[in-house]
Design a protein around this motif. Structure first.
Motif, mmCIF file in Angstrom:
data_model
loop_
_atom_site.group_PDB
_atom_site.id
_atom_site.type_symbol
_atom_site.label_atom_id
_atom_site.label_comp_id
_atom_site.label_asym_id
_atom_site.label_seq_id
_atom_site.Cartn_x
_atom_site.Cartn_y
_atom_site.Cartn_z
ATOM 1 N N ASN A 357 0.813 -1.227 0.000
ATOM 2 C CA ASN A 357 0.000 0.000 0.000
ATOM 3 C C ASN A 357 0.846 1.275 0.000
ATOM 4 N N LYS A 358 2.111 1.173 -0.412
ATOM 5 C CA LYS A 358 2.986 2.336 -0.406
ATOM 6 C C LYS A 358 3.144 2.910 -1.814
ATOM 7 N N HIS A 359 3.569 4.168 -1.848
ATOM 8 C CA HIS A 359 3.935 4.842 -3.094
ATOM 9 C C HIS A 359 5.387 5.288 -2.966
ATOM 10 N N LEU A 360 6.280 4.634 -3.712
ATOM 11 C CA LEU A 360 7.686 5.000 -3.740
ATOM 12 C C LEU A 360 7.885 6.002 -4.869
ATOM 13 N N MET A 361 8.137 7.261 -4.500
ATOM 14 C CA MET A 361 8.307 8.336 -5.479
ATOM 15 C C MET A 361 9.798 8.576 -5.675
ATOM 16 N N LEU A 362 10.304 8.270 -6.872
ATOM 17 C CA LEU A 362 11.713 8.418 -7.196
ATOM 18 C C LEU A 362 11.912 9.713 -7.972
ATOM 19 N N LEU A 363 12.659 10.643 -7.409
ATOM 20 C CA LEU A 363 12.948 11.927 -8.041
ATOM 21 C C LEU A 363 14.457 12.023 -8.218
ATOM 22 N N GLY A 364 14.930 11.789 -9.433
ATOM 23 C CA GLY A 364 16.376 11.764 -9.612
ATOM 24 C C GLY A 364 16.769 11.668 -11.064
ATOM 25 N N ASP A 365 17.706 10.755 -11.333
ATOM 26 C CA ASP A 365 18.240 10.571 -12.675
ATOM 27 C C ASP A 365 18.160 9.086 -13.031
ATOM 28 N N SER A 366 18.969 8.642 -13.999
ATOM 29 C CA SER A 366 18.877 7.257 -14.446
ATOM 30 C C SER A 366 19.343 6.264 -13.376
ATOM 31 N N THR A 367 20.148 6.720 -12.395
ATOM 32 C CA THR A 367 20.517 5.810 -11.308
ATOM 33 C C THR A 367 19.330 5.563 -10.387
ATOM 34 N N SER A 368 18.407 6.513 -10.310
ATOM 35 C CA SER A 368 17.146 6.285 -9.590
ATOM 36 C C SER A 368 16.232 5.386 -10.395
ATOM 37 N N ARG A 369 16.262 5.564 -11.699
ATOM 38 C CA ARG A 369 15.449 4.695 -12.564
ATOM 39 C C ARG A 369 15.841 3.235 -12.378
ATOM 40 N N GLN A 370 17.119 2.978 -12.115
ATOM 41 C CA GLN A 370 17.551 1.605 -11.880
ATOM 42 C C GLN A 370 16.859 1.012 -10.658
ATOM 43 N N TRP A 371 16.544 1.830 -9.671
ATOM 44 C CA TRP A 371 15.770 1.331 -8.516
ATOM 45 C C TRP A 371 14.401 0.844 -8.983
ATOM 46 N N ALA A 372 13.755 1.646 -9.812
ATOM 47 C CA ALA A 372 12.431 1.267 -10.309
ATOM 48 C C ALA A 372 12.501 -0.015 -11.140
ATOM 49 N N GLU A 373 13.577 -0.179 -11.894
ATOM 50 C CA GLU A 373 13.715 -1.344 -12.760
ATOM 51 C C GLU A 373 14.045 -2.621 -11.996
ATOM 52 N N ASN A 374 14.584 -2.497 -10.790
ATOM 53 C CA ASN A 374 15.054 -3.674 -10.058
ATOM 54 C C ASN A 374 14.237 -4.015 -8.813
ATOM 55 N N ILE A 375 13.370 -3.134 -8.375
ATOM 56 C CA ILE A 375 12.669 -3.382 -7.122
ATOM 57 C C ILE A 375 11.691 -4.547 -7.240
ATOM 58 N N GLY A 376 11.078 -4.712 -8.407
ATOM 59 C CA GLY A 376 10.145 -5.821 -8.583
ATOM 60 C C GLY A 376 10.825 -7.169 -8.433
ATOM 61 N N MET A 544 25.497 1.019 -12.597
ATOM 62 C CA MET A 544 26.184 -0.119 -11.998
ATOM 63 C C MET A 544 25.385 -1.407 -12.218
ATOM 64 N N PRO A 545 26.041 -2.572 -12.080
ATOM 65 C CA PRO A 545 25.345 -3.852 -12.270
ATOM 66 C C PRO A 545 24.167 -4.012 -11.312
ATOM 67 N N LYS A 546 23.249 -4.888 -11.682
ATOM 68 C CA LYS A 546 22.038 -5.093 -10.888
ATOM 69 C C LYS A 546 22.350 -5.508 -9.454
ATOM 70 N N ILE A 547 23.443 -6.246 -9.263
ATOM 71 C CA ILE A 547 23.808 -6.672 -7.906
ATOM 72 C C ILE A 547 23.998 -5.462 -7.007
ATOM 73 N N VAL A 548 24.678 -4.433 -7.517
ATOM 74 C CA VAL A 548 24.927 -3.229 -6.724
ATOM 75 C C VAL A 548 23.621 -2.484 -6.459
ATOM 76 N N VAL A 549 22.797 -2.348 -7.484
ATOM 77 C CA VAL A 549 21.528 -1.631 -7.340
ATOM 78 C C VAL A 549 20.644 -2.302 -6.293
ATOM 79 N N ARG A 550 20.604 -3.626 -6.287
ATOM 80 C CA ARG A 550 19.762 -4.334 -5.314
ATOM 81 C C ARG A 550 20.298 -4.193 -3.900
ATOM 82 N N GLU A 551 21.626 -4.126 -3.737
ATOM 83 C CA GLU A 551 22.178 -3.897 -2.402
ATOM 84 C C GLU A 551 21.864 -2.478 -1.919
ATOM 85 N N GLU A 552 21.843 -1.518 -2.836
ATOM 86 C CA GLU A 552 21.407 -0.166 -2.482
ATOM 87 C C GLU A 552 19.958 -0.190 -2.014
#
Length: 570
Positions: A357-376, A544-552
């Protein structure tokens, strides 16, 4: 009669004296004028940039500043560059005795920067990367903390998180001459980034795709330097700076339609500002690993282990997260943080329930977009509804199963060649101000505006950060408990010589420090990812590789789900 002669003589005398004084003044004024114009820059509103004539474009916009070579003219720079660190002649040596190199301890290494004459450099200022790693029997790595003693020597401290062999890598990223150029001059010359744009109702998108035509060039300048330009102000987003464009031929300003970075003009301005100092960015001095020193060491096993709560600061002049001797280490492709609390939220089901029930609002650049691409993937979510306004820049993902929404919004003035509708860009300050009180309970905000700002001046970037800080403060009054994460900068790849100074790792490092300095004390959580990214065993990329993004993401979710009640703890 005699009186009349005397009167006439006096008149002739004073007339001659007046002529001599006037002539002298004219000569003096002319001399001063010629001398001073050597350093004059044409003020912005007198310039008429043209997209088709680079000689008439805005290189003159470097107002009230000097180039790196002009700055260097006030100092002594030997022709043979003797007074610069030579990585082939520099060395590093181990200070910690071999018997004390044990798991859980800090290893002390000293760098000795030497010049072309093999003498120790008389001062500091070099920019270094230092890492320690192994792949036998496990894959492990960490970043070293570098301390400048300002006498040609540097201390490096590595945290020994494993036992066995370890390889030391000490790299000269930039010598002090390059750092001086960037910090003292380039960071204050501007503007250096330009955009091409089309005016509304003048060029259609279909025409753009066929002709590659733009109507005007744009840049960011001080608000008092905008005469005769078309202005697109945002006081809450840019402070005392304004986004301006050259007006069309009919001098009627219109809304902007499409915008993209103007690559050739941006590159030309960057090259002009660094004129004369290119030698210090050449391969001889850039990203060179030192070979004079112990390549490997042996770390003995030990029962002693530094707990993650023991965070002794070594330099109180730095912002909180930058003042720790070690941020953590990689072990078998998992990051263990020594900077933040233990990560207790690693189970996918726990993380899913936390973010329900949350809304994760990402305001940034393509490194923030990587969060959106990997969180699922991290959460084990397979189905999502993707709502896209523009590819990869403005979109929203809905995971219906857990009612989780992840939205992505790029900041304005991105350095991208993609043609983007100007109306889609919104300053983060305006987005935060639009959040209503009833939205606060389910909202999580991530801010990360850094990757596109290495060519901004320090003042213009500071203004932008300060205005964003003010917006965060206003949001805090409406939403005192909303988790806000500010993700810091990290290094990136350099695909040309010019990018070594136009998007220098040194500048990105300074931007990370500046961000934390400005946003500290607001009850936000600053996620410093520099060491995590630097020490990962992979090539340097902005993405950075997906491994790094997921650890972030794991660190961020751990804060969201278990620690945000502590506020601005780090």
């Amino acid at each position: 009669m005699n009186q009349s002669r005397h009167t006439g003589a006096r008149r002739l005398f004073f007339l001659a004296l007046f002529c001599l004084v006037t002539l002298a003044c004219l000569m003096f004024t002319s001399t001063v004028y010629i001398d001073t114009t050597r350093h004059i820059r044409v003020v912005p509103h007198k310039v008429r940039p043209s997209l088709n004539n680079m000689t008439r474009a805005t290189p003159q916009l470097l107002s009230n500043t000097t180039t790196c070579i002009e700055h260097a003219a006030t100092k002594t720079t030997p022709k043979k560059h003797n007074n610069v660190t030579n990585p082939e002649l520099s060395n590093y040596r181990l200070i910690t005795p071999a018997e004390r190199i044990t798991k859980g301890s800090f290893i002390h290494v000293v760098i000795e920067a030497r010049s072309e004459s093999q003498q120790l450099m008389p001062s500091g200022g070099d920019f270094w990367f230092a890492t320690m790693s192994t792949n036998d029997p496990h894959q492990a790595s960490t970043a070293g903390r570098v301390i400048d003693h300002e006498n040609g020597t540097y201390s490096v401290y590595f945290y020994a998180a494993w036992n066995g062999t370890a390889e030391i890598n000490v790299t000269l990223v930039h010598p002090s001459k390059a750092v001086e150029c960037m910090h003292d001059t380039l960071w204050h010359i501007g503007p250096k980034t330009f955009w091409s744009a089309t005016y509304k109702n003048m060029t259609t998108l279909s025409q753009l795709k066929k002709t590659n035509k733009f109507d005007t060039s744009c840049w960011i300048t001080r608000s008092n330097d905008t005469n005769t330009f078309c202005e697109y102000p945002s006081p809450k987003g840019l402070g005392n700076y304004t986004f301006v464009c050259e007006p069309p031929e009919d001098r009627r300003c219109r809304p902007l339609d499409i915008i993209a970075v103007y690559v050739s003009k941006t590159n030309a301005m960057t090259a002009k500002s660094a004129a004369g100092y290119e030698v210090y960015f050449q391969s001889k001095y850039f990203n060179k690993r030192l070979t004079k020193g112990p390549k490997t060491i042996v770390i003995k096993d030990s029962n002693y282990w530094i707990p993650t709560s023991n965070k002794e600061k070594y330099n109180s002049t730095l912002p909180p997260s930058w003042s720790y001797p070690s941020h953590g280490y990689w072990f078998n492709y998992t990051w263990t943080s020594l900077l933040y609390e233990d990560n207790n939220w690693t189970n996918s089901s726990d993380m899913r329930e936390c973010l329900r029930n949350k809304h994760l609002m990402l305001l940034g650049d393509s490194t923030s977009r990587q969060w959106a691409e990997n969180i699922g993937t991290l959460l084990g979510l397979r189905q999502k509804v993707h709502h896209q306004e523009f590819p990869n820049i403005f979109f929203e993902d809905d995971y219906k199963e857990f009612n989780l929404t992840v939205s992505m919004q790029f900041h304005p003035q991105t350095v991208t060649k993609s043609r983007v509708p100007f109306k889609l860009y919104r300053y983060f300050a305006d987005i935060l101000d639009s959040i209503q009180s009833h939205e606060c309970a389910d909202l999580i905000i991530e801010l990360s505006p850094w990757a596109h700002f290495a060519q901004w001046t320090r003042d213009s970037l500071t203004q932008r950060f300060i205005k964003l800080r003010e917006a965060v403060s206003r949001l805090r009054l409406r939403c005192p408990n909303v988790p806000i994460i500010f993700k810091g900068s990290h290094f990136r790849e350099h695909d040309s010589t010019a990018t070594r100074w136009s998007r220098s790792d040194y500048m990105l490092y300074q931007i990370g420090i500046l961000m934390e300095q400005i946003f500290h004390g607001l009850g936000i959580w600053f996620l410093n990812v520099w060491d995590m990214n630097l020490s990962f065993p992979s090539r340097a990329y902005v993405h950075m590789p997906k491994i790094v993004v997921r650890e972030e993401l794991k660190l961020a979710i751990s804060y969201i789900c278990g620690q945000h009640e502590h506020g601005d703890k780090y």
